[in-house]
Design a protein around this motif. Structure first.
Motif, PDB file in Angstrom:
ATOM      1  N   GLY A 270       0.163  -2.513  12.627  1.00 60.07           N
ATOM      2  CA  GLY A 270      -0.081  -3.733  11.877  1.00 60.07           C
ATOM      3  C   GLY A 270       1.058  -4.735  11.962  1.00 60.07           C
ATOM      4  O   GLY A 270       2.166  -4.427  12.428  1.00 60.07           O
ATOM      5  N   THR A 273       5.363  -4.920  10.912  1.00 61.42           N
ATOM      6  CA  THR A 273       5.965  -3.587  10.972  1.00 61.42           C
ATOM      7  C   THR A 273       7.138  -3.630  11.941  1.00 61.42           C
ATOM      8  O   THR A 273       7.098  -4.318  12.959  1.00 61.42           O
ATOM      9  CB  THR A 273       4.915  -2.551  11.407  1.00 61.42           C
ATOM     10  OG1 THR A 273       4.044  -2.305  10.298  1.00 61.42           O
ATOM     11  CG2 THR A 273       5.536  -1.238  11.852  1.00 61.42           C
ATOM     12  N   GLY A 288       0.123   0.839   9.471  1.00 62.22           N
ATOM     13  CA  GLY A 288      -0.281  -0.357   8.754  1.00 62.22           C
ATOM     14  C   GLY A 288       0.712  -1.497   8.846  1.00 62.22           C
ATOM     15  O   GLY A 288       1.662  -1.481   9.630  1.00 62.22           O
ATOM     16  N   ASP A 289       0.503  -2.517   7.998  1.00 65.18           N
ATOM     17  CA  ASP A 289       1.360  -3.691   7.949  1.00 65.18           C
ATOM     18  C   ASP A 289       2.655  -3.393   7.197  1.00 65.18           C
ATOM     19  O   ASP A 289       2.688  -2.538   6.299  1.00 65.18           O
ATOM     20  CB  ASP A 289       0.649  -4.837   7.228  1.00 65.18           C
ATOM     21  CG  ASP A 289      -0.588  -5.328   7.961  1.00 65.18           C
ATOM     22  OD1 ASP A 289      -0.729  -5.016   9.165  1.00 65.18           O
ATOM     23  OD2 ASP A 289      -1.403  -6.028   7.332  1.00 65.18           O
ATOM     24  N   ASP A 290       3.723  -4.136   7.553  1.00 69.99           N
ATOM     25  CA  ASP A 290       4.982  -4.143   6.794  1.00 69.99           C
ATOM     26  C   ASP A 290       5.633  -2.766   6.679  1.00 69.99           C
ATOM     27  O   ASP A 290       6.353  -2.496   5.711  1.00 69.99           O
ATOM     28  CB  ASP A 290       4.752  -4.721   5.389  1.00 69.99           C
ATOM     29  CG  ASP A 290       4.183  -6.127   5.438  1.00 69.99           C
ATOM     30  OD1 ASP A 290       4.882  -7.025   5.925  1.00 69.99           O
ATOM     31  OD2 ASP A 290       3.022  -6.309   5.010  1.00 69.99           O
ATOM     32  N   CYS A 291       5.390  -1.912   7.641  1.00 68.31           N
ATOM     33  CA  CYS A 291       6.037  -0.600   7.653  1.00 68.31           C
ATOM     34  C   CYS A 291       7.370  -0.665   8.394  1.00 68.31           C
ATOM     35  O   CYS A 291       7.646  -1.617   9.117  1.00 68.31           O
ATOM     36  CB  CYS A 291       5.140   0.433   8.342  1.00 68.31           C
ATOM     37  SG  CYS A 291       3.604   0.770   7.470  1.00 68.31           S
ATOM     38  N   GLY A 305      -0.199   4.141   5.960  1.00 69.21           N
ATOM     39  CA  GLY A 305      -0.622   2.957   5.232  1.00 69.21           C
ATOM     40  C   GLY A 305       0.391   1.831   5.296  1.00 69.21           C
ATOM     41  O   GLY A 305       1.367   1.869   6.047  1.00 69.21           O
ATOM     42  N   ASP A 306       0.163   0.805   4.491  1.00 67.95           N
ATOM     43  CA  ASP A 306       1.028  -0.378   4.486  1.00 67.95           C
ATOM     44  C   ASP A 306       2.324  -0.120   3.717  1.00 67.95           C
ATOM     45  O   ASP A 306       2.359   0.663   2.766  1.00 67.95           O
ATOM     46  CB  ASP A 306       0.292  -1.548   3.831  1.00 67.95           C
ATOM     47  CG  ASP A 306      -0.975  -1.928   4.583  1.00 67.95           C
ATOM     48  OD1 ASP A 306      -1.035  -1.699   5.811  1.00 67.95           O
ATOM     49  OD2 ASP A 306      -1.908  -2.453   3.937  1.00 67.95           O
ATOM     50  N   ARG A 307       3.376  -0.813   4.151  1.00 67.98           N
ATOM     51  CA  ARG A 307       4.672  -0.839   3.464  1.00 67.98           C
ATOM     52  C   ARG A 307       5.306   0.546   3.334  1.00 67.98           C
ATOM     53  O   ARG A 307       6.065   0.817   2.401  1.00 67.98           O
ATOM     54  CB  ARG A 307       4.528  -1.483   2.076  1.00 67.98           C
ATOM     55  CG  ARG A 307       4.020  -2.921   2.124  1.00 67.98           C
ATOM     56  CD  ARG A 307       3.764  -3.467   0.739  1.00 67.98           C
ATOM     57  NE  ARG A 307       2.763  -2.668   0.028  1.00 67.98           N
ATOM     58  CZ  ARG A 307       1.449  -2.750   0.219  1.00 67.98           C
ATOM     59  NH1 ARG A 307       0.950  -3.607   1.105  1.00 67.98           N
ATOM     60  NH2 ARG A 307       0.619  -1.973  -0.453  1.00 67.98           N
ATOM     61  N   SER A 322       0.136   4.209   1.389  1.00 66.76           N
ATOM     62  CA  SER A 322       0.949   2.999   1.345  1.00 66.76           C
ATOM     63  C   SER A 322       2.120   3.168   0.380  1.00 66.76           C
ATOM     64  O   SER A 322       2.071   3.994  -0.540  1.00 66.76           O
ATOM     65  CB  SER A 322       0.091   1.813   0.900  1.00 66.76           C
ATOM     66  OG  SER A 322      -0.946   1.576   1.830  1.00 66.76           O
TER      67      SER A 322
END
Length: 457
Positions: A270, A273, A288-291, A305-307, A322
Motif C-alpha cells: 500500500g 509504506t 497495507g498503507d503507512d506500514c 494491515g495498515d500502519r 492494523s
C-alpha cells in the motif's frame, strides 16, 4: 478481429543449469520463468496458449494448470520441430501466432503487443523481435537490405567479418501468420550439423516465396535475455527485482535502498509504506498503507494491515492486523493471527496462535497453539507448553487477563477472563474468571548455609 495464438517453447531440460529442477521452472522473483511468460501472453488476451512440454512435462503442467493447453515434444529435435507439435491444436486456423521461449521471463506483454501491431501494420507473414546489443557476440544477426527490410538472419559462426559488426540481433521471439507458419514448417529440413529443425529456417522459406518478413526492434535489450545457466538466472533476477521495486515506488511506496530489497512479483504494498534495506518479501504477501517494514525483515505469504511495523523479524503464512508492532527479532510462524493494536516484542515466537486486539507479548516468550483474547498482557519469559511428546494441545487465555513473568502454562489449559497468574507459576489446571493463580514452591532461606559449606572444604 484477428485471432491470436501463442506457442511457448518449454520442452528443454536445460543441462547448463546443472539442476534437478527443469530449466523453465527455475523462479525469477518467486515465480517460475515459464509462468512469467504465460502470464504476459495472457495479458494480451490471446485466444489460445499452447505450451510445448517435454522434460518435466508433468511439473510444468502442474505449475501452469489451466492457464495453457499442452502438447508433448517427445524428442527435442529443434525449435521448428517443437512448434510443429502444436499443429494438432492450431494448424489451419486463421490468425496470428506468437512464438516465445519459456526461458525468457523478462519480455513484457507491452513489447509482445507492439510486435503484433508492427506485424499487422507491415502486413507481414513473419515478424522477428530484435534488439540492439552492445556486444552481439553469440547471437544471430539481423541483416537488412537498402530499404531496411530483413534480408536474412545469419548465425555468428556463418557471419562474414562485416556481418559480425551488426549489432541488431535475433531474440528468438517471432510473430507469424498462423496458416503460413505451418505450411512453411513442413518444408524445414534438418540438413545441418546438429540434425535439427530450426525455426529461423521458416523465415528463409517465406522470403523465397516472396512473402514479407519484418522485424520489430525493442529498445530494451534486457527484455530479450534467455536464461540458460545460473549466471543468466541471477541477472534476470536482478533486472526483475529492479522492475518490481520501481513499480511499487511509482505507486507510492518508499524503498530506501532498492538494490538491497527482494520483493516477489505477486506482492502487493500500500501507499506510504516504507521498506527499509535488506528486506525480503516473498509469495502472495499483501502489506497495507503507512506500514514500516524494518531492516532485515523476512515476510512470506502473509497479510499485514495498515500502519503496522515489522522490525527485523520473520513472518510466515500469517495475518497481522492494523496498528500492530512486531519485533525486533520476533518470529511469527505459520497460521498465526495477530489482531489490531497488538504488540509482539523482541525474541518472541508465535506459532499457530491467535491474539486479540490490544494484547501484548513484549519479551522473550513462546506462544504456541494458543488462543489469546483482547487486552491480555503476557509477561516476559512466559511459555505455553503445547507439546506432551506425542501431541500438541491448546491453551486458552481470556480477555483482560494478566500472565506474570516466567510463567509456564501447560496445555490443555484455560485461563479465565480477567484472571491473574502470579510470576513464576507453572499452571496445569484451569483458572476461573477473575481469579489469582499461584503455582510455585514456598521460598525458604537457610541462614549461614554458605559458611557451613566453606568449612567442609
Amino acid at each position: 478481429m484477428t485471432r491470436t495464438y501463442a506457442v511457448v517453447l518449454a520442452a528443454g531440460q536445460g543441462t547448463r543449469m546443472k539442476s534437478k529442477l527443469y530449466k523453465v521452472l527455475h523462479p525469477v522473483c518467486g515465480t517460475p520463468m515459464v509462468e512469467h511468460v504465460v502470464r504476459n501472453i495472457s495479458e494480451l488476451g490471446a485466444d489460445k496458449i499452447v505450451t510445448v512440454v517435454g522434460h518435466g512435462a508433468e511439473k510444468v503442467q502442474e505449475q501452469l494448470g489451466s492457464e495453457s493447453e499442452y502438447v508433448m515434444q517427445e524428442e527435442q529435435l529443434g525449435t521448428a520441430h517443437a512448434v510443429q507439435q502444436a499443429a494438432s491444436l492450431i494448424e489451419g486456423l486463421p490468425g496470428i501466432t506468437l512464438v516465445v521461449c519459456g526461458d525468457t521471463p523478462l519480455i513484457r506483454h507491452e513489447t509482445m503487443q507492439q510486435l503484433i501491431e508492427h506485424h499487422q501494420d507491415e502486413k507481414a507473414k513473419a515478424t522477428i523481435l530484435t534488439a540492439m546489443a552492445e556486444n552481439p557476440s553469440g547471437y544471430g544477426r539481423i541483416i537488412r537490405d537498402a530499404e531496411d527490410n530483413v534480408s536474412k538472419i545469419v548465425e555468428q559462426k556463418d557471419a562474414s567479418p562485416k556481418e559480425r559488426l551488426v549489432k541488431e540481433i535475433n531474440t528468438g521471439t517471432y510473430c507469424f501468420d498462423n496458416e503460413a507458419l505451418f505450411k512453411a514448417l513442413k518444408q524445414v529440413s534438418n540438413d545441418n550439423a546438429q540434425g535439427e529443425y530450426y525455426l529461423p529456417d521458416v523465415i528463409e522459406i517465406l522470403q523465397k516465396q516472396g512473402e514479407t518478413v519484418a522485424a520489430y526492434a525493442t529498445d530494451d535489450f534486457s527484455e530479450t535475455l534467455g536464461v540458460n545457466d545460473r549466471v543468466a538466472l541471477a541477472e534476470a533476477e536482478r533486472i526483475m527485482r529492479g522492475r518490481i521495486a520501481e513499480k511499487h515506488m511509482r505507486n507510492g511506496v518508499s524503498i530506501v535502498d532498492p538494490a538491497s530489497v527482494y520483493i516477489s512479483s505477486e506482492t502487493e504494498i500500500g501507499r506510504d509504506t516504507v521498506i527499509q534495506p535488506n528486506v525480503i518479501i516473498e509469495g502472495t504477501s499483501k502489506i497495507g498503507d503507512d506500514c514500516e517494514i524494518g531492516p532485515s525483515s523476512h515476510i512470506k505469504n502473509s497479510q499485514i494491515g495498515d500502519r503496522t511495523t515489522v522490525h527485523s523479524s520473520v513472518v510466515t503464512s500469517s495475518t497481522i492486523g492494523s496498528d500492530t508492532a512486531v519485533g525486533p527479532y520476533a518470529h511469527i510462524r505459520p497460521d498465526s493471527q495477530l489482531g489490531d493494536s497488538v504488540k509482539i516484542g523482541n525474541f518472541v515466537e508465535v506459532k499457530k496462535s491467535a491474539l486479540g486486539q490490544g494484547s501484548k507479548v513484549s519479551h522473550l516468550s513462546y506462544i504456541g497453539d494458543t488462543e489469546i483474547g483482547t487486552n491480555v498482557n503476557i509477561g516476559c519469559g512466559t511459555i505455553t507448553v503445547n507439546y506432551d511428546g506425542k501431541e500438541k494441545h491448546v491453551t486458552q487465555i481470556g480477555d483482560d487477563s494478566f500472565i506474570g513473568c516466567n510463567s509456564n502454562l501447560i496445555a490443555p489449559v484455560s485461563i479465565g477472563k480477567g484472571s491473574y497468574v502470579a510470576a513464576g507459576s507453572t499452571i496445569s489446571k484451569d483458572v476461573p474468571e477473575d481469579a489469582l493463580a499461584i503455582a510455585r514452591a514456598r521460598q525458604e532461606n537457610k541462614e549461614g548455609y554458605v559458611q557451613k559449606l566453606n568449612l567442609k572444604k
